[in-house]
Design a protein around this motif. Structure first.
Motif, PDB file in Angstrom:
ATOM      1  N   ASN A   1       0.888  -0.981  -0.266  1.00  0.00           N
ATOM      2  CA  ASN A   1      -0.043  -0.182   0.088  1.00  0.00           C
ATOM      3  C   ASN A   1       0.844   1.191  -0.040  1.00  0.00           C
ATOM      4  O   ASN A   1       1.561   1.577   0.930  1.00  0.00           O
ATOM      5  CB  ASN A   1      -0.923  -0.029   1.225  1.00  0.00           C
ATOM      6  CG  ASN A   1      -1.937   0.738   1.120  1.00  0.00           C
ATOM      7  OD1 ASN A   1      -2.224   1.567   0.197  1.00  0.00           O
ATOM      8  ND2 ASN A   1      -2.715   1.227   2.255  1.00  0.00           N
TER       9      ASN A   1
ATOM     10  N   HIS B   1       1.260   7.302   1.131  1.00  0.00           N
ATOM     11  CA  HIS B   1      -0.086   8.239   0.917  1.00  0.00           C
ATOM     12  C   HIS B   1      -0.331   8.770   2.308  1.00  0.00           C
ATOM     13  O   HIS B   1       0.345   8.673   3.389  1.00  0.00           O
ATOM     14  CB  HIS B   1      -1.170   7.291   0.589  1.00  0.00           C
ATOM     15  CG  HIS B   1      -1.686   6.273   1.784  1.00  0.00           C
ATOM     16  ND1 HIS B   1      -0.799   5.104   1.860  1.00  0.00           N
ATOM     17  CD2 HIS B   1      -2.798   6.322   2.493  1.00  0.00           C
ATOM     18  CE1 HIS B   1      -1.771   4.349   2.650  1.00  0.00           C
ATOM     19  NE2 HIS B   1      -2.545   5.036   3.072  1.00  0.00           N
ATOM     20  N   THR B   2      -1.303   9.899   2.302  1.00  0.00           N
ATOM     21  CA  THR B   2      -1.752  10.413   3.541  1.00  0.00           C
ATOM     22  C   THR B   2      -3.470  10.408   3.697  1.00  0.00           C
ATOM     23  O   THR B   2      -3.907  10.122   2.314  1.00  0.00           O
ATOM     24  CB  THR B   2      -1.392  11.889   3.420  1.00  0.00           C
ATOM     25  OG1 THR B   2      -2.130  12.728   2.347  1.00  0.00           O
ATOM     26  CG2 THR B   2       0.134  12.005   3.128  1.00  0.00           C
ATOM     27  N   HIS B   3      -3.838  10.608   4.709  1.00  0.00           N
ATOM     28  CA  HIS B   3      -5.380  10.819   4.849  1.00  0.00           C
ATOM     29  C   HIS B   3      -5.362  12.249   5.578  1.00  0.00           C
ATOM     30  O   HIS B   3      -5.342  12.216   6.600  1.00  0.00           O
ATOM     31  CB  HIS B   3      -6.018   9.783   5.698  1.00  0.00           C
ATOM     32  CG  HIS B   3      -5.850   8.330   5.308  1.00  0.00           C
ATOM     33  ND1 HIS B   3      -6.512   7.940   4.154  1.00  0.00           N
ATOM     34  CD2 HIS B   3      -5.002   7.243   5.762  1.00  0.00           C
ATOM     35  CE1 HIS B   3      -6.094   6.646   3.911  1.00  0.00           C
ATOM     36  NE2 HIS B   3      -5.500   6.135   4.889  1.00  0.00           N
TER      37      HIS B   3
ATOM     38  N   VAL C   1       2.401  10.932   6.184  1.00  0.00           N
ATOM     39  CA  VAL C   1       2.602  10.248   5.036  1.00  0.00           C
ATOM     40  C   VAL C   1       2.993   8.619   5.704  1.00  0.00           C
ATOM     41  O   VAL C   1       3.927   8.595   6.473  1.00  0.00           O
ATOM     42  CB  VAL C   1       3.981  10.371   4.147  1.00  0.00           C
ATOM     43  CG1 VAL C   1       4.445   9.292   3.033  1.00  0.00           C
ATOM     44  CG2 VAL C   1       3.599  11.519   3.287  1.00  0.00           C
TER      45      VAL C   1
ATOM     46  N   PHE D   1       2.770   3.946   4.716  1.00  0.00           N
ATOM     47  CA  PHE D   1       2.844   2.598   4.131  1.00  0.00           C
ATOM     48  C   PHE D   1       2.489   1.691   4.731  1.00  0.00           C
ATOM     49  O   PHE D   1       2.793   1.394   5.925  1.00  0.00           O
ATOM     50  CB  PHE D   1       4.095   2.938   3.197  1.00  0.00           C
ATOM     51  CG  PHE D   1       5.177   2.687   3.877  1.00  0.00           C
ATOM     52  CD1 PHE D   1       5.752   1.413   4.355  1.00  0.00           C
ATOM     53  CD2 PHE D   1       5.856   3.951   4.676  1.00  0.00           C
ATOM     54  CE1 PHE D   1       6.689   1.390   5.287  1.00  0.00           C
ATOM     55  CE2 PHE D   1       7.091   3.690   5.482  1.00  0.00           C
ATOM     56  CZ  PHE D   1       7.586   2.363   5.598  1.00  0.00           C
TER      57      PHE D   1
ATOM     58  N   THR E   1      -7.798  10.321   0.620  1.00  0.00           N
ATOM     59  CA  THR E   1      -6.432   9.767   0.338  1.00  0.00           C
ATOM     60  C   THR E   1      -5.818  10.435  -0.513  1.00  0.00           C
ATOM     61  O   THR E   1      -6.471  10.546  -1.873  1.00  0.00           O
ATOM     62  CB  THR E   1      -6.670   7.988   0.038  1.00  0.00           C
ATOM     63  OG1 THR E   1      -7.383   7.422   1.110  1.00  0.00           O
ATOM     64  CG2 THR E   1      -5.147   7.363  -0.329  1.00  0.00           C
ATOM     65  N   GLN E   2      -4.571  10.579  -0.485  1.00  0.00           N
ATOM     66  CA  GLN E   2      -3.646  11.009  -1.544  1.00  0.00           C
ATOM     67  C   GLN E   2      -2.512  10.138  -1.824  1.00  0.00           C
ATOM     68  O   GLN E   2      -1.578  10.179  -0.623  1.00  0.00           O
ATOM     69  CB  GLN E   2      -3.026  12.545  -1.145  1.00  0.00           C
ATOM     70  CG  GLN E   2      -4.195  13.633  -1.599  1.00  0.00           C
ATOM     71  CD  GLN E   2      -3.697  15.031  -1.411  1.00  0.00           C
ATOM     72  OE1 GLN E   2      -3.073  15.564  -0.634  1.00  0.00           O
ATOM     73  NE2 GLN E   2      -3.710  15.757  -2.464  1.00  0.00           N
ATOM     74  N   SER E   3      -2.160   9.524  -2.650  1.00  0.00           N
ATOM     75  CA  SER E   3      -1.059   8.556  -2.975  1.00  0.00           C
ATOM     76  C   SER E   3      -0.040   9.360  -3.469  1.00  0.00           C
ATOM     77  O   SER E   3      -0.232  10.200  -4.533  1.00  0.00           O
ATOM     78  CB  SER E   3      -1.580   7.538  -3.662  1.00  0.00           C
ATOM     79  OG  SER E   3      -0.437   6.430  -3.862  1.00  0.00           O
ATOM     80  N   LEU E   4       1.174   9.629  -2.937  1.00  0.00           N
ATOM     81  CA  LEU E   4       2.095  10.386  -3.502  1.00  0.00           C
ATOM     82  C   LEU E   4       2.569  10.263  -4.868  1.00  0.00           C
ATOM     83  O   LEU E   4       2.608  11.277  -5.593  1.00  0.00           O
ATOM     84  CB  LEU E   4       3.449  10.236  -2.622  1.00  0.00           C
ATOM     85  CG  LEU E   4       3.342  11.379  -1.230  1.00  0.00           C
ATOM     86  CD1 LEU E   4       2.280  10.562  -0.299  1.00  0.00           C
ATOM     87  CD2 LEU E   4       4.752  11.171  -0.321  1.00  0.00           C
TER      88      LEU E   4
ATOM     89  N   THR F   1      -0.462  11.205  -7.175  1.00  0.00           N
ATOM     90  CA  THR F   1      -0.929  12.670  -7.003  1.00  0.00           C
ATOM     91  C   THR F   1       0.240  13.419  -7.734  1.00  0.00           C
ATOM     92  O   THR F   1      -0.128  14.324  -8.409  1.00  0.00           O
ATOM     93  CB  THR F   1      -0.752  13.094  -5.585  1.00  0.00           C
ATOM     94  OG1 THR F   1      -1.720  12.381  -4.838  1.00  0.00           O
ATOM     95  CG2 THR F   1      -0.822  14.644  -5.332  1.00  0.00           C
TER      96      THR F   1
ATOM     97  N   SER G   1      -1.416  13.487 -11.854  1.00  0.00           N
ATOM     98  CA  SER G   1      -2.607  14.546 -11.835  1.00  0.00           C
ATOM     99  C   SER G   1      -3.084  14.937 -13.256  1.00  0.00           C
ATOM    100  O   SER G   1      -2.447  14.912 -14.133  1.00  0.00           O
ATOM    101  CB  SER G   1      -2.083  15.635 -10.958  1.00  0.00           C
ATOM    102  OG  SER G   1      -1.318  16.564 -11.819  1.00  0.00           O
TER     103      SER G   1
END
Length: 219
Positions: free
Chosen positions: A106, A109-111, A154, A156, A178-181, A184, A188
């Motif tokens: 996974n 990413h961030t929430h 961030v 994982f 969710t932003q997956s680095l 993103t 984009s």
């Protein structure tokens, strides 16, 4: 009774302010089942007519079974949030199931709207998050273990085992986001200019273009 000192008063005010804004806003009625078809835009979703609310608005079997992990990263996140359980609207909580193939990831990413707590159902995982001081906090997890990822940082999870793994994740938001680095920055729409990413990652525009091809939508 002695009066509160100015420092203690400020500390108490700051504490109560924090706990009131640390998650989704509190509900103002018993329930507010999301009307997902409404065209009205609010912070959350408008309430469905109470006369039309049923138990199905609060029910889901969506995370009962393992998800398919035959994809690029070997993992799949299945949400149980307000988009699949409309009754969660204004309640400030949601769940997700994450399944990992052997070697599955996974990715970082961030929430932006929630802290995440995972409970390992099966298998083993290597997990971690990065603080704003660029310190890696990592841990190896096994079945029955619990680990928390602070809001907005961030993080994982990686299955380095030889068998599938799965977790249930809990969030203090009805829709944590969710932003997956990688996706993103390199996938984009419209795209981030190659020159920006090349300078940021100290590489060439050609390398950036190549990486972007990995994140283009499948046709």
């Amino acid at each position: 009774m002695a009066s509160l000192t100015p420092l203690l008063t400020i500390s108490l005010v700051a504490f109560f302010f924090f706990i009131t804004v640390s998650a989704d806003p509190d509900m103002l009625q018993d329930l507010c089942v999301a009307d997902l078809s409404s065209g009205i835009k609010v912070n959350g979703f408008p309430c469905k007519d109470a006369a039309n609310v049923t138990s199905l608005d609060f029910f889901s079997q969506g995370i009962a079974n393992p998800g398919l992990t035959n994809n690029t990263f070997g993992s799949l996140v299945t949400g149980a949030n307000v988009m699949t359980i409309p009754g969660l609207n204004t309640l400030g909580v949601s769940l997700a199931r994450i399944d990992y193939a052997p070697g599955g990831l996974n990715p970082p990413h961030t929430h932006p709207r929630a802290t995440e707590v995972v409970y390992v159902l099966e298998g083993t995982l290597d997990v971690g998050f990065l603080t704003t001081a660029n310190k890696l906090i990592s841990q190896s997890l096994k079945k029955g273990d619990v680990f928390a990822f602070p809001k907005g940082l961030v993080h994982f999870q990686k299955n380095n085992g030889h068998v599938p793994a799965s977790v249930v994740a809990a969030f203090n938001s009805q829709l944590p986001g969710t932003q997956s680095l990688g996706a993103t920055l390199f996938g984009s729409t419209p795209p981030v200019p190659d020159s920006i990413l090349a300078q940021a990652f100290q590489t060439s525009p050609g390398t950036v273009k190549h990486i972007k091809t990995k994140f283009q939508p499948k046709k």
